[in-house]
Design an enzyme around this catalytic site. Structure first.
Site, short mmCIF file in Angstrom:
data_model
loop_
_atom_site.label_atom_id
_atom_site.label_comp_id
_atom_site.label_asym_id
_atom_site.label_seq_id
_atom_site.Cartn_x
_atom_site.Cartn_y
_atom_site.Cartn_z
N ASP A 61 -16.45 -6.75 18.78
CA ASP A 61 -17.64 -7.55 19.08
C ASP A 61 -17.48 -8.30 20.40
O ASP A 61 -16.37 -8.50 20.90
CB ASP A 61 -17.85 -8.61 17.98
CG ASP A 61 -18.36 -7.98 16.69
OD1 ASP A 61 -18.39 -6.74 16.59
OD2 ASP A 61 -18.70 -8.77 15.78
N ASP A 62 -18.62 -8.73 20.92
CA ASP A 62 -18.73 -9.70 22.03
C ASP A 62 -18.53 -9.15 23.43
O ASP A 62 -18.63 -9.88 24.40
CB ASP A 62 -17.79 -10.91 21.83
CG ASP A 62 -18.18 -11.74 20.63
OD1 ASP A 62 -19.15 -11.38 19.95
OD2 ASP A 62 -17.52 -12.77 20.38
N HIS A 112 -25.22 -6.64 19.46
CA HIS A 112 -24.70 -7.91 18.93
C HIS A 112 -25.61 -9.03 19.45
O HIS A 112 -25.14 -10.14 19.67
CB HIS A 112 -23.25 -8.08 19.40
CG HIS A 112 -22.46 -9.09 18.61
ND1 HIS A 112 -22.44 -9.12 17.24
CD2 HIS A 112 -21.64 -10.09 19.02
CE1 HIS A 112 -21.64 -10.11 16.85
NE2 HIS A 112 -21.16 -10.72 17.90
N HIS A 116 -25.99 -13.63 21.91
CA HIS A 116 -25.09 -14.00 20.82
C HIS A 116 -25.66 -15.16 20.01
O HIS A 116 -25.09 -16.25 19.93
CB HIS A 116 -23.69 -14.37 21.35
CG HIS A 116 -22.64 -14.23 20.28
ND1 HIS A 116 -22.38 -15.23 19.38
CD2 HIS A 116 -21.81 -13.22 19.97
CE1 HIS A 116 -21.42 -14.82 18.57
NE2 HIS A 116 -21.06 -13.61 18.90
N TYR A 153 -22.52 -14.02 13.39
CA TYR A 153 -22.32 -14.87 12.20
C TYR A 153 -22.76 -14.16 10.91
O TYR A 153 -22.92 -14.78 9.87
CB TYR A 153 -23.05 -16.22 12.34
CG TYR A 153 -22.93 -16.78 13.74
CD1 TYR A 153 -21.71 -17.29 14.20
CD2 TYR A 153 -24.00 -16.75 14.63
CE1 TYR A 153 -21.57 -17.74 15.50
CE2 TYR A 153 -23.88 -17.22 15.93
CZ TYR A 153 -22.65 -17.71 16.35
OH TYR A 153 -22.52 -18.15 17.65
N HIS A 203 -12.28 -8.55 18.61
CA HIS A 203 -13.10 -8.93 19.77
C HIS A 203 -12.38 -8.47 21.04
O HIS A 203 -11.26 -8.95 21.31
CB HIS A 203 -13.33 -10.44 19.77
CG HIS A 203 -14.08 -10.93 18.57
ND1 HIS A 203 -13.47 -11.11 17.34
CD2 HIS A 203 -15.39 -11.23 18.38
CE1 HIS A 203 -14.38 -11.51 16.47
NE2 HIS A 203 -15.55 -11.60 17.07
NI NI Z 1 -19.70 -12.33 18.02
#
Ligand code: NI
Length: 236
Positions: A61-62, A112, A116, A153, A203
Site C-alpha cells: 500500500d501507499d 488506495h 489516502h 483504514y 508498505h
Molecule cells: Ni494506506
C-alpha cells in the site's frame, strides 16, 4: 488309434488350446485394466499435489514512492515474484513510468484512493471523486482498467455507485511494518502468522519493508510457497 479316438483327441486338444487362449486374453485385459487404474491414480495424485500448493499474496500500500518502489520492483523481478500494489492516486503524478513498469512486470495494480482518505467520512460525491480520479491516473499510466480497491483504514462503503464494478480487498497478515520500521521484526511477524492463502500487508514506501519483503519471499519460497497476485486468493 481308432477314428473315434482321433476325433476325441483332436477335440480335447482344441479345447485345451481355446482355454489357453482365453486365459491369455483375460490376462492381457487384467493387465490393461491395472495400467488404467494406475494411470488414473497417478493423475489423481498430481491433482492432489496441485491442491496442496501453498499460495500467498504480497500486497503493498501507499506507493508509488521514488526509490523504494523501484528497488522493490527490481527485487521482485530477480525473484520472479508477482505482487499487488494499491496506489495513492496523487503519488502517481511524475511516477507514471514506474507505474507502467509495474504493470508490464505482471503485478496487479489497485486503488488506495487519491489522497489516502477514509472514504466513509466523505460525502458520496467526494468519495466517488477519490475513486474515479485514482482509476483515471492508474489507467492513464498503464492502459489497464482498475478492478480492485483497498480502502485506507479498511473503511469501505459498498453503496458507492461509482465503484460498482470494483472489489474491496482486505488482508489477513499485518506486521504493522509502518509502525515498527524494523526489517527483522517485520519478517518475524509475517513468518509467524503466514499460512496457505494469506494476504500479507506491507508498505513499499519504507526501505525496511522492502528489505523485509525480500527476506519473506526467500524464506517462504524455501518452504514451498508460491507467490500470486491477490485476485487469485479472492473466493467468490
Ligand atoms: Ni494506506
Amino acid at each position: 488309434m481308432s477314428k473315434r479316438g482321433v476325433t476325441i483327441f483332436l477335440t480335447l486338444l482344441l479345447t485345451v488350446c481355446l482355454i489357453g487362449m482365453e486365459r491369455v486374453k483375460a490376462d492381457q485385459e487384467e493387465k490393461s485394466l491395472a495400467a488404467e487404474a494406475e494411470q488414473s491414480q497417478r493423475s489423481e495424485m498430481a491433482e492432489a499435489e496441485q491442491d496442496d500448493e501453498k499460495l500467498v499474496a504480497l500486497t503493498f500500500d501507499d506507493g508509488p514512492q521514488e526509490g523504494s518502489t523501484e528497488r522493490l520492483l527490481e527485487g521482485l523481478k530477480e525473484r520472479e515474484v508477482k505482487a499487488t500494489f494499491f496506489l495513492i492516486g496523487q503519488s502517481i503524478e511524475g511516477e507514471e513510468v514506474l507505474v507502467k513498469q509495474m504493470a508490464q512486470d505482471g503485478h496487479l495494480i489497485g486503488s488506495h484512493t487519491f489522497h489516502h482518505v477514509q472514504l466513509t467520512g466523505l460525502s458520496l460525491e467526494e468519495a466517488c471523486g477519490e475513486i474515479t480520479m485514482t482509476n483515471k491516473a492508474i489507467t492513464g499510466a498503464t492502459g489497464q482498467t482498475v478492478e480492485y480497491i483497498r480502502p485506507p483504514y479498511g473503511s469501505w462503503n459498498s453503496k458507492l455507485e461509482c465503484a460498482v464494478n470494483m472489489r474491496e480487498v482486505g488482508w489477513t497478515v499485518d506486521p504493522r511494518d509502518w509502525d515498527v520500521k524494523n526489517t527483522d521484526v517485520i519478517v518475524k511477524r509475517v513468518l509467524n502468522d503466514v499460512k496457505d492463502g494469506s494476504i500479507i500487508l506491507l508498505h513499499d514506501v519504507y526501505d525496511t519493508s522492502v528489505e523485509a519483503a525480500f527476506q519473506i519471499i526467500d524464506e517462504l519460497k524455501a518452504q514451498g510457497y508460491t507467490f500470486v497476485t491477490v485476485d487469485r486468493l479472492l473466493i467468490d
